[in-house]
Write a protein that holds these residues in place. Structure first.
Motif, PDB file in Angstrom:
ATOM      1  N   ALA A 102      48.714  86.208 117.115  1.00 22.30           N
ATOM      2  CA  ALA A 102      48.846  85.884 115.686  1.00 22.30           C
ATOM      3  C   ALA A 102      50.215  86.292 115.144  1.00 22.30           C
ATOM      4  O   ALA A 102      50.839  85.536 114.393  1.00 22.30           O
ATOM      5  CB  ALA A 102      47.739  86.542 114.887  1.00 22.30           C
ATOM      6  N   GLU A 103      50.701  87.456 115.550  1.00 23.87           N
ATOM      7  CA  GLU A 103      51.973  87.952 115.004  1.00 23.87           C
ATOM      8  C   GLU A 103      53.123  86.998 115.394  1.00 23.87           C
ATOM      9  O   GLU A 103      53.915  86.583 114.551  1.00 23.87           O
ATOM     10  CB  GLU A 103      52.225  89.354 115.555  1.00 23.87           C
ATOM     11  CG  GLU A 103      53.411  90.038 114.924  1.00 23.87           C
ATOM     12  CD  GLU A 103      54.127  90.950 115.913  1.00 23.87           C
ATOM     13  OE1 GLU A 103      53.488  91.459 116.846  1.00 23.87           O
ATOM     14  OE2 GLU A 103      55.344  91.113 115.736  1.00 23.87           O
ATOM     15  N   GLU A 104      53.162  86.672 116.694  1.00 25.03           N
ATOM     16  CA  GLU A 104      54.201  85.755 117.170  1.00 25.03           C
ATOM     17  C   GLU A 104      54.086  84.384 116.488  1.00 25.03           C
ATOM     18  O   GLU A 104      55.080  83.797 116.058  1.00 25.03           O
ATOM     19  CB  GLU A 104      54.087  85.570 118.696  1.00 25.03           C
ATOM     20  CG  GLU A 104      54.997  84.478 119.188  1.00 25.03           C
ATOM     21  CD  GLU A 104      54.896  84.191 120.688  1.00 25.03           C
ATOM     22  OE1 GLU A 104      55.238  85.079 121.472  1.00 25.03           O
ATOM     23  OE2 GLU A 104      54.479  83.079 121.042  1.00 25.03           O
ATOM     24  N   THR A 105      52.852  83.892 116.383  1.00 24.11           N
ATOM     25  CA  THR A 105      52.626  82.569 115.791  1.00 24.11           C
ATOM     26  C   THR A 105      53.111  82.539 114.351  1.00 24.11           C
ATOM     27  O   THR A 105      53.801  81.599 113.931  1.00 24.11           O
ATOM     28  CB  THR A 105      51.124  82.208 115.869  1.00 24.11           C
ATOM     29  OG1 THR A 105      50.763  82.138 117.245  1.00 24.11           O
ATOM     30  CG2 THR A 105      50.824  80.878 115.198  1.00 24.11           C
ATOM     31  N   GLU A 106      52.773  83.589 113.605  1.00 19.26           N
ATOM     32  CA  GLU A 106      53.170  83.617 112.193  1.00 19.26           C
ATOM     33  C   GLU A 106      54.701  83.612 112.063  1.00 19.26           C
ATOM     34  O   GLU A 106      55.260  82.915 111.215  1.00 19.26           O
ATOM     35  CB  GLU A 106      52.570  84.846 111.516  1.00 19.26           C
ATOM     36  CG  GLU A 106      52.428  84.617 110.042  1.00 19.26           C
ATOM     37  CD  GLU A 106      51.714  85.745 109.311  1.00 19.26           C
ATOM     38  OE1 GLU A 106      50.815  86.395 109.895  1.00 19.26           O
ATOM     39  OE2 GLU A 106      52.097  85.991 108.153  1.00 19.26           O
ATOM     40  N   PHE A 162      44.254  78.911 119.664  1.00 19.53           N
ATOM     41  CA  PHE A 162      43.647  80.057 118.968  1.00 19.53           C
ATOM     42  C   PHE A 162      44.147  80.211 117.529  1.00 19.53           C
ATOM     43  O   PHE A 162      43.967  81.263 116.924  1.00 19.53           O
ATOM     44  CB  PHE A 162      43.849  81.336 119.796  1.00 19.53           C
ATOM     45  CG  PHE A 162      43.121  81.256 121.114  1.00 19.53           C
ATOM     46  CD1 PHE A 162      41.769  81.550 121.201  1.00 19.53           C
ATOM     47  CD2 PHE A 162      43.777  80.798 122.255  1.00 19.53           C
ATOM     48  CE1 PHE A 162      41.071  81.413 122.400  1.00 19.53           C
ATOM     49  CE2 PHE A 162      43.092  80.661 123.464  1.00 19.53           C
ATOM     50  CZ  PHE A 162      41.749  80.965 123.541  1.00 19.53           C
ATOM     51  N   LEU A 163      44.736  79.152 116.976  1.00 24.56           N
ATOM     52  CA  LEU A 163      45.198  79.208 115.578  1.00 24.56           C
ATOM     53  C   LEU A 163      44.028  79.504 114.649  1.00 24.56           C
ATOM     54  O   LEU A 163      44.153  80.265 113.686  1.00 24.56           O
ATOM     55  CB  LEU A 163      45.795  77.860 115.151  1.00 24.56           C
ATOM     56  CG  LEU A 163      47.114  77.401 115.772  1.00 24.56           C
ATOM     57  CD1 LEU A 163      47.429  75.978 115.317  1.00 24.56           C
ATOM     58  CD2 LEU A 163      48.248  78.334 115.373  1.00 24.56           C
ATOM     59  N   SER A 164      42.880  78.898 114.976  1.00 26.94           N
ATOM     60  CA  SER A 164      41.759  78.952 114.038  1.00 26.94           C
ATOM     61  C   SER A 164      41.098  80.324 113.987  1.00 26.94           C
ATOM     62  O   SER A 164      40.182  80.532 113.195  1.00 26.94           O
ATOM     63  CB  SER A 164      40.731  77.877 114.389  1.00 26.94           C
ATOM     64  OG  SER A 164      40.277  78.087 115.704  1.00 26.94           O
ATOM     65  N   THR A 165      41.558  81.272 114.801  1.00 32.81           N
ATOM     66  CA  THR A 165      40.979  82.621 114.730  1.00 32.81           C
ATOM     67  C   THR A 165      41.568  83.395 113.539  1.00 32.81           C
ATOM     68  O   THR A 165      41.096  84.477 113.227  1.00 32.81           O
ATOM     69  CB  THR A 165      41.195  83.412 116.040  1.00 32.81           C
ATOM     70  OG1 THR A 165      42.599  83.407 116.327  1.00 32.81           O
ATOM     71  CG2 THR A 165      40.439  82.805 117.205  1.00 32.81           C
ATOM     72  N   SER A 166      42.597  82.866 112.892  1.00 29.80           N
ATOM     73  CA  SER A 166      43.154  83.520 111.709  1.00 29.80           C
ATOM     74  C   SER A 166      43.147  82.548 110.532  1.00 29.80           C
ATOM     75  O   SER A 166      43.833  81.528 110.552  1.00 29.80           O
ATOM     76  CB  SER A 166      44.594  83.998 111.984  1.00 29.80           C
ATOM     77  OG  SER A 166      45.291  84.161 110.771  1.00 29.80           O
ATOM     78  N   ASP A 167      42.383  82.876 109.484  1.00 30.35           N
ATOM     79  CA  ASP A 167      42.319  82.007 108.298  1.00 30.35           C
ATOM     80  C   ASP A 167      43.698  81.849 107.674  1.00 30.35           C
ATOM     81  O   ASP A 167      44.066  80.774 107.205  1.00 30.35           O
ATOM     82  CB  ASP A 167      41.368  82.612 107.240  1.00 30.35           C
ATOM     83  CG  ASP A 167      39.931  82.585 107.714  1.00 30.35           C
ATOM     84  OD1 ASP A 167      39.645  81.855 108.682  1.00 30.35           O
ATOM     85  OD2 ASP A 167      39.100  83.308 107.123  1.00 30.35           O
ATOM     86  N   HIS A 168      44.452  82.934 107.695  1.00 28.97           N
ATOM     87  CA  HIS A 168      45.776  82.925 107.089  1.00 28.97           C
ATOM     88  C   HIS A 168      46.683  81.908 107.801  1.00 28.97           C
ATOM     89  O   HIS A 168      47.368  81.110 107.156  1.00 28.97           O
ATOM     90  CB  HIS A 168      46.359  84.344 107.166  1.00 28.97           C
ATOM     91  CG  HIS A 168      47.753  84.449 106.656  1.00 28.97           C
ATOM     92  ND1 HIS A 168      48.099  84.070 105.384  1.00 28.97           N
ATOM     93  CD2 HIS A 168      48.899  84.877 107.249  1.00 28.97           C
ATOM     94  CE1 HIS A 168      49.396  84.265 105.211  1.00 28.97           C
ATOM     95  NE2 HIS A 168      49.914  84.742 106.332  1.00 28.97           N
ATOM     96  N   ILE A 169      46.648  81.939 109.128  1.00 31.66           N
ATOM     97  CA  ILE A 169      47.473  81.001 109.917  1.00 31.66           C
ATOM     98  C   ILE A 169      47.011  79.560 109.698  1.00 31.66           C
ATOM     99  O   ILE A 169      47.833  78.658 109.529  1.00 31.66           O
ATOM    100  CB  ILE A 169      47.473  81.416 111.408  1.00 31.66           C
ATOM    101  CG1 ILE A 169      48.356  82.671 111.558  1.00 31.66           C
ATOM    102  CG2 ILE A 169      47.954  80.285 112.310  1.00 31.66           C
ATOM    103  CD1 ILE A 169      48.450  83.227 112.938  1.00 31.66           C
TER     104      ILE A 169
END
Ligand code: ZJS
Ligand code: ZN
Length: 347
Positions: A210-214, A229-236
């Motif tokens: 998540a950190e890298e993706t953001e 795995f984008l969908s594992t974070s609502d924020h992303i």
């Protein structure tokens, strides 16, 4: 529709392929030609392809690319592979293809620049031979090379962006997602973006990124590869949705690489239900023993899509290409010309 009729429908469907790694797309037939040129390597076909029903770990998949790279290490090999891959996509009904590949200096004496020139030569020759497909090229950055190789690749991409008459359109970030960190590539990717190159980045291919993706979403990229795995974070999800960044979804690749367990659980369903833009793609049609028509058929079966839904998916993908507005318009006209035939088959 059943059996062969169904597959014919997906073959006849005009398609756009946006996520195809050159060295992962080598067919069995081409692999045989390459192996015959290099018998001393003693490479068997099972070492470069994952057959029907088989699966591998991510690590084993990346090992396969190391083997394939030994077989494709001269300009002759790269020219052969480029032309064969383009012709195979055309035979499968792909009308627009964005190929991507990592420029390599090889022990056989190929330089990164010559590598890119050879791929472009292959594209040019196919055009001269009137193969019915529009092909563009993205230079790939392998995470394994770190920031210095990335800078070199960006420089090459900038040079060819200016000189290749719109054949080179952008960059890809790929390679083993467990190696390195996205922050190493922010500076070169940002520079590329400022030069007008488009960015297609593999993001969240494995969990806990998540950190890298953001961080990488801050560029922002023009398309996202996999996004498993984008969908594992609502924020992303919110960021991706807000910016309408199209996803490149590669179902068979994710199943055979074991980042997704079953077809029904594939994140196709999540993004389809959100009406978010995406394109179905093959990733590595050689390694994963698939074709784009097969990927459309798998999606249609798993998610209960009608022929009309399937048509819409392939038509909408035109908008997610990195091509100019004029090229997109021409493709849309081509699709409309082909539409009645396709639907006669479907009914
Ligand atoms: C392991 C697995 C499940 C693969 C599918 N997902 C992938 N994820 C990241 N990079 C990839 C993937 N498939 C191919 N590549 C990249 O594409 C390269 C092969 O094509 P090329 O040499 O760039 O022409 C690989 O070495 C790797 O850098
Ligand atoms: Zn990929």
């Amino acid at each position: 529709m059943a059996g062969e009729d169904a597959l014919q429908f997906y073959r006849d469907l005009p398609k756009v392929e946006l996520h195809a790694h050159l060295n992962g797309s080598i067919s069995t037939a081409t692999m045989k030609k390459l192996m015959a040129r290099k018998p001393h390597l003693d490479i068997q076909h099972g070492m470069t392809m994952i057959d029907k029903g088989q699966k591998r770990t991510l690590e084993e998949c990346f090992q396969m690319f190391r083997i394939i790279h030994q077989i494709t290490d001269t300009a002759e090999d790269i020219l052969l592979v480029t032309k064969d891959v383009i012709k195979e996509f055309a035979t499968d009904g792909v009308k627009y293809l964005e190929l991507r590949s990592t420029p390599r200096d090889t022990p056989a004496g190929l330089t990164k620049r010559a590598y890119v020139e050879t791929v472009l030569e292959g594209i040019k020759q196919c055009k001269e031979e009137e193969v019915d497909i529009d092909v563009r090229f993205l230079l790939a950055i392998d995470r394994r090379g770190g920031p210095s190789a990335a800078k070199e690749t960006v420089k090459l991409a900038e040079d060819f962006f200016c000189s290749s008459n719109e054949l080179v359109l952008g960059l890809d970030l790929s390679g083993d997602p467990t190696v390195g960190h996205g922050r190493d590539f922010m500076e070169p990717l940002n520079k590329a973006r400022q030069s007008g190159l488009k960015l297609a980045l593999h993001l969240s291919e494995i969990p806990s990124q998540a950190e890298e993706t953001e961080l990488l979403l801050g560029l922002p990229p023009d398309r996202i590869g996999h996004g498993t795995f984008l969908s594992t974070s609502d924020h992303i999800v919110e960021i991706v949705k807000k910016q309408h960044i199209p996803l490149e979804l590669c179902i068979t690749s994710n199943i055979k690489g074991q980042t997704v367990s079953t077809y029904n659980e594939h994140h196709f369903g999540f993004w389809y239900n959100l009406h978010h833009p995406f394109a179905l793609c093959t990733d590595d049609k050689g390694v994963f023993a698939t074709d784009l028509s097969v990927e459309y058929e798998i999606a249609a079966k798993a998610f209960n899509l009608s022929p009309h839904h399937v048509w819409d998916l392939s038509y909408q993908a035109i908008d997610y290409t990195f091509a100019s507005a004029g090229v997109k318009e021409n493709l849309k006209e081509k699709w409309m010309l082909l539409k009645p035939d396709v639907f006669r088959h479907a009914l």
